[in-house]
Structure formats: C-alpha cells, structure tokens
Motif scaffolding. Sequence first.
Motif, PDB file in Angstrom:
ATOM      1  N   PRO A 219      87.170  72.257   3.784  1.00 15.45           N
ATOM      2  CA  PRO A 219      88.349  71.396   3.593  1.00 15.45           C
ATOM      3  C   PRO A 219      88.120  70.460   2.401  1.00 15.45           C
ATOM      4  O   PRO A 219      87.068  69.846   2.265  1.00 15.45           O
ATOM      5  CB  PRO A 219      88.431  70.601   4.899  1.00 15.45           C
ATOM      6  CG  PRO A 219      87.600  71.343   5.871  1.00 15.45           C
ATOM      7  CD  PRO A 219      86.553  72.073   5.084  1.00 15.45           C
ATOM      8  N   MET A 220      89.104  70.400   1.529  1.00 13.15           N
ATOM      9  CA  MET A 220      88.988  69.607   0.314  1.00 13.15           C
ATOM     10  C   MET A 220      89.877  68.367   0.367  1.00 13.15           C
ATOM     11  O   MET A 220      89.533  67.338  -0.193  1.00 13.15           O
ATOM     12  CB  MET A 220      89.377  70.480  -0.885  1.00 13.15           C
ATOM     13  CG  MET A 220      89.319  69.821  -2.203  1.00 13.15           C
ATOM     14  SD  MET A 220      89.786  70.930  -3.527  1.00 13.15           S
ATOM     15  CE  MET A 220      91.443  71.342  -3.098  1.00 13.15           C
ATOM     16  N   ALA A 221      91.019  68.485   1.044  1.00 10.21           N
ATOM     17  CA  ALA A 221      91.955  67.361   1.098  1.00 10.21           C
ATOM     18  C   ALA A 221      92.774  67.436   2.372  1.00 10.21           C
ATOM     19  O   ALA A 221      93.120  68.523   2.831  1.00 10.21           O
ATOM     20  CB  ALA A 221      92.879  67.381  -0.112  1.00 10.21           C
ATOM     21  N   ASN A 222      93.072  66.265   2.923  1.00  7.15           N
ATOM     22  CA  ASN A 222      93.978  66.144   4.062  1.00  7.15           C
ATOM     23  C   ASN A 222      95.019  65.115   3.656  1.00  7.15           C
ATOM     24  O   ASN A 222      94.740  63.913   3.632  1.00  7.15           O
ATOM     25  CB  ASN A 222      93.219  65.709   5.314  1.00  7.15           C
ATOM     26  CG  ASN A 222      94.073  65.720   6.554  1.00  7.15           C
ATOM     27  OD1 ASN A 222      95.291  65.884   6.486  1.00  7.15           O
ATOM     28  ND2 ASN A 222      93.443  65.539   7.698  1.00  7.15           N
TER      29      ASN A 222
ATOM     30  N   GLU B 234     103.604  65.252   7.590  1.00  4.36           N
ATOM     31  CA  GLU B 234     102.686  66.001   8.444  1.00  4.36           C
ATOM     32  C   GLU B 234     101.358  66.143   7.713  1.00  4.36           C
ATOM     33  O   GLU B 234     101.291  65.947   6.496  1.00  4.36           O
ATOM     34  CB  GLU B 234     103.251  67.394   8.755  1.00  4.36           C
ATOM     35  CG  GLU B 234     103.424  68.255   7.513  1.00  4.36           C
ATOM     36  CD  GLU B 234     104.089  69.607   7.765  1.00  4.36           C
ATOM     37  OE1 GLU B 234     104.450  69.900   8.919  1.00  4.36           O
ATOM     38  OE2 GLU B 234     104.254  70.353   6.798  1.00  4.36           O
ATOM     39  N   CYS B 235     100.307  66.461   8.431  1.00  5.91           N
ATOM     40  CA  CYS B 235      99.008  66.683   7.788  1.00  5.91           C
ATOM     41  C   CYS B 235      99.027  68.005   7.027  1.00  5.91           C
ATOM     42  O   CYS B 235      99.407  69.037   7.575  1.00  5.91           O
ATOM     43  CB  CYS B 235      97.890  66.702   8.826  1.00  5.91           C
ATOM     44  SG  CYS B 235      97.517  65.077   9.475  1.00  5.91           S
ATOM     45  N   ASN B 236      98.658  67.949   5.768  1.00 13.87           N
ATOM     46  CA  ASN B 236      98.536  69.121   4.916  1.00 13.87           C
ATOM     47  C   ASN B 236      97.073  69.232   4.519  1.00 13.87           C
ATOM     48  O   ASN B 236      96.574  68.415   3.741  1.00 13.87           O
ATOM     49  CB  ASN B 236      99.411  68.979   3.672  1.00 13.87           C
ATOM     50  CG  ASN B 236     100.881  69.075   3.998  1.00 13.87           C
ATOM     51  OD1 ASN B 236     101.433  70.152   4.018  1.00 13.87           O
ATOM     52  ND2 ASN B 236     101.513  67.937   4.277  1.00 13.87           N
ATOM     53  N   VAL B 237      96.392  70.216   5.070  1.00 14.63           N
ATOM     54  CA  VAL B 237      94.966  70.399   4.801  1.00 14.63           C
ATOM     55  C   VAL B 237      94.803  71.520   3.774  1.00 14.63           C
ATOM     56  O   VAL B 237      95.273  72.647   3.982  1.00 14.63           O
ATOM     57  CB  VAL B 237      94.189  70.748   6.096  1.00 14.63           C
ATOM     58  CG1 VAL B 237      92.723  70.986   5.783  1.00 14.63           C
ATOM     59  CG2 VAL B 237      94.349  69.634   7.114  1.00 14.63           C
ATOM     60  N   VAL B 238      94.128  71.186   2.675  1.00 12.95           N
ATOM     61  CA  VAL B 238      93.849  72.158   1.626  1.00 12.95           C
ATOM     62  C   VAL B 238      92.368  72.501   1.684  1.00 12.95           C
ATOM     63  O   VAL B 238      91.514  71.614   1.694  1.00 12.95           O
ATOM     64  CB  VAL B 238      94.206  71.608   0.227  1.00 12.95           C
ATOM     65  CG1 VAL B 238      93.867  72.609  -0.857  1.00 12.95           C
ATOM     66  CG2 VAL B 238      95.671  71.213   0.172  1.00 12.95           C
TER      67      VAL B 238
END
Length: 130
Positions: free
Chosen positions: A58-61, A39-43
Amino acid sequence: GCELTASTKSYTFQVDEEDDSDHILALSVVCLTDGAKDECNVVEVVGRNHENQEIAVPMANLKLSCQPLLSLDNFKLQPPVTFRLAAGSGPVHLAGWHRIMHREDASFEDDDDLSEEEEEELPPIMPAKK
C-alpha cells in the motif's frame, strides 16, 4: 501520470525489454480528483522483489474529507511497476517523472576525472579563528 478509477483499477508502467538503458520512475503526488466520493481509496504499488516474486505494498490511503492528496517527494521505482486501486472508486491521479539513463553515456572514467578536478579546485581548509 495516470488515473485510477472504478473502471480502470490498474496501470502498468513498463519499458521495452530490449532497451539496455536504465530507467527510473519517480512519483511526486497521488491525489483524488473531481468526482471522488468521501471513501477510503487505497493505492498499491505492485512490483517484483529480489527473488522475482510479485509483491504489493500500500502506497497511499486517500479520503476526500481528511487526506485528499499525498506528496511522495519523488518516490523512486524501477520499472516494470503496476499501480492498483485496491479499495475505493477513485478517481485517483498519480503524477511523477521518468528518467532514462543511456549506459553508453555514463562513463566511469569521465566521472573519476571530474571528481579529481573538483578536489584540486577546493581551497585548503583554514583553522577557525578564536
């Protein structure tokens, strides 16, 4: 480092307010770890701007099947800073380093003297031969 999960969605890195040292936090890698779903994990990174307003970027997807890891090349931040799992259930691991520079150790006079010495030691530039 720290780990963000469905039960621990945020982590705040802060330093003692009475500490007069300069602190740099640099992130190297953000990656999914064992147990991550596809799944998409957005940090997001949450900090404060020059007007002391909270901002989230948002830093990472990350997604297990297409991008399980992101190299951040020592992305530098100034504490306090919060990392938040804005989407997904993780687990997402963040790794980096923390540098402390004591202000009494940094002397401008010493830096100036050092650069002058380095300039004096350089050999003269010679014209290229044809």
